[in-house]
Design a protein around this motif. Structure first.
Motif, short mmCIF file in Angstrom:
data_model
loop_
_atom_site.label_atom_id
_atom_site.label_comp_id
_atom_site.label_asym_id
_atom_site.label_seq_id
_atom_site.Cartn_x
_atom_site.Cartn_y
_atom_site.Cartn_z
N GLN A 1 0.83 -1.20 0.00
CA GLN A 1 0.00 0.00 0.00
C GLN A 1 0.87 1.25 0.00
O GLN A 1 1.97 1.26 0.52
N VAL A 2 0.35 2.28 -0.62
CA VAL A 2 1.03 3.58 -0.67
C VAL A 2 0.17 4.60 0.07
O VAL A 2 -1.04 4.67 -0.14
N GLN A 3 0.80 5.36 0.94
CA GLN A 3 0.11 6.44 1.64
C GLN A 3 0.66 7.78 1.14
O GLN A 3 1.86 7.93 0.95
N LEU A 4 -0.25 8.75 0.96
CA LEU A 4 0.12 10.05 0.41
C LEU A 4 -0.47 11.15 1.28
O LEU A 4 -1.65 11.09 1.65
N VAL A 5 0.36 12.14 1.59
CA VAL A 5 -0.10 13.27 2.40
C VAL A 5 0.34 14.56 1.73
O VAL A 5 1.54 14.81 1.57
N GLU A 6 -0.63 15.38 1.33
CA GLU A 6 -0.34 16.66 0.68
C GLU A 6 -0.21 17.77 1.71
O GLU A 6 -0.78 17.71 2.80
N SER A 7 0.51 18.82 1.31
CA SER A 7 0.62 20.03 2.13
C SER A 7 0.96 21.20 1.21
O SER A 7 1.32 21.00 0.04
N GLY A 8 0.84 22.41 1.73
CA GLY A 8 1.28 23.58 1.01
C GLY A 8 0.19 24.44 0.41
O GLY A 8 0.48 25.49 -0.18
N GLY A 9 -1.05 24.02 0.52
CA GLY A 9 -2.13 24.84 -0.03
C GLY A 9 -2.34 26.11 0.77
O GLY A 9 -1.73 26.30 1.83
N GLY A 10 -3.18 26.99 0.26
CA GLY A 10 -3.46 28.23 0.97
C GLY A 10 -4.18 29.22 0.09
O GLY A 10 -4.68 28.88 -0.98
N LEU A 11 -4.24 30.46 0.58
CA LEU A 11 -4.90 31.56 -0.12
C LEU A 11 -3.83 32.45 -0.73
O LEU A 11 -2.89 32.85 -0.04
N VAL A 12 -3.98 32.78 -2.00
CA VAL A 12 -3.00 33.60 -2.70
C VAL A 12 -3.74 34.51 -3.67
O VAL A 12 -4.82 34.17 -4.17
N GLN A 13 -3.16 35.66 -3.94
CA GLN A 13 -3.76 36.57 -4.91
C GLN A 13 -3.44 36.14 -6.34
O GLN A 13 -2.42 35.46 -6.58
N ALA A 14 -4.27 36.54 -7.25
CA ALA A 14 -4.04 36.24 -8.67
C ALA A 14 -2.65 36.73 -9.07
O ALA A 14 -2.23 37.82 -8.68
#
Length: 114
Positions: A1-14
């Motif tokens: 099995q492979v486990q994946l954990v994302e990070s780094g998202g957020g709010l940013v201006q155009a």
């Protein structure tokens, strides 16, 4: 099995930038390729970019020239550099890995304000 954990998202201006990361663990030696997908509110999940074990890369037309996918094999990390962000890029971004089946992370929210 492979486990994946994302990070780094957020709010940013155009016009701004973000860097997403995906940490892989488990049976990572069997991974043939890894991808990023995204899902905007009320829309189907769509493919964004893929990188293979031989470092071949492919991008959706909507992000080509603005997003860059990379993989650090030693650190078992997949990254997506997002630049020139547009409000249309607002979505939950998912990391995926394929060995004999497709494995998904839980997603990270990216919101681009105009």
């Amino acid at each position: 099995q492979v486990q994946l954990v994302e990070s780094g998202g957020g709010l940013v201006q155009a016009g701004g930038s973000l860097r997403l990361s995906c940490a892989a663990s488990g049976s990572i030696d069997s991974i043939a390729y890894m991808s990023w997908y995204r899902q905007a509110p009320g829309k189907q999940r769509e493919w964004v970019a893929t990188i293979t074990s031989s470092e071949s890369k492919a991008y959706a037309d909507s992000v080509k020239g603005r997003f860059t996918v990379s993989r650090d094999g030693a650190k078992n990390t997949l990254a997506l550099q997002l630049s020139g962000l547009k409000p249309a890029d607002t979505a939950v971004y998912y990391c995926a890995a394929f060995d004999q089946s497709l494995h998904w992370g839980q997603g990270t929210q990216v919101t681009v304000s105009s």
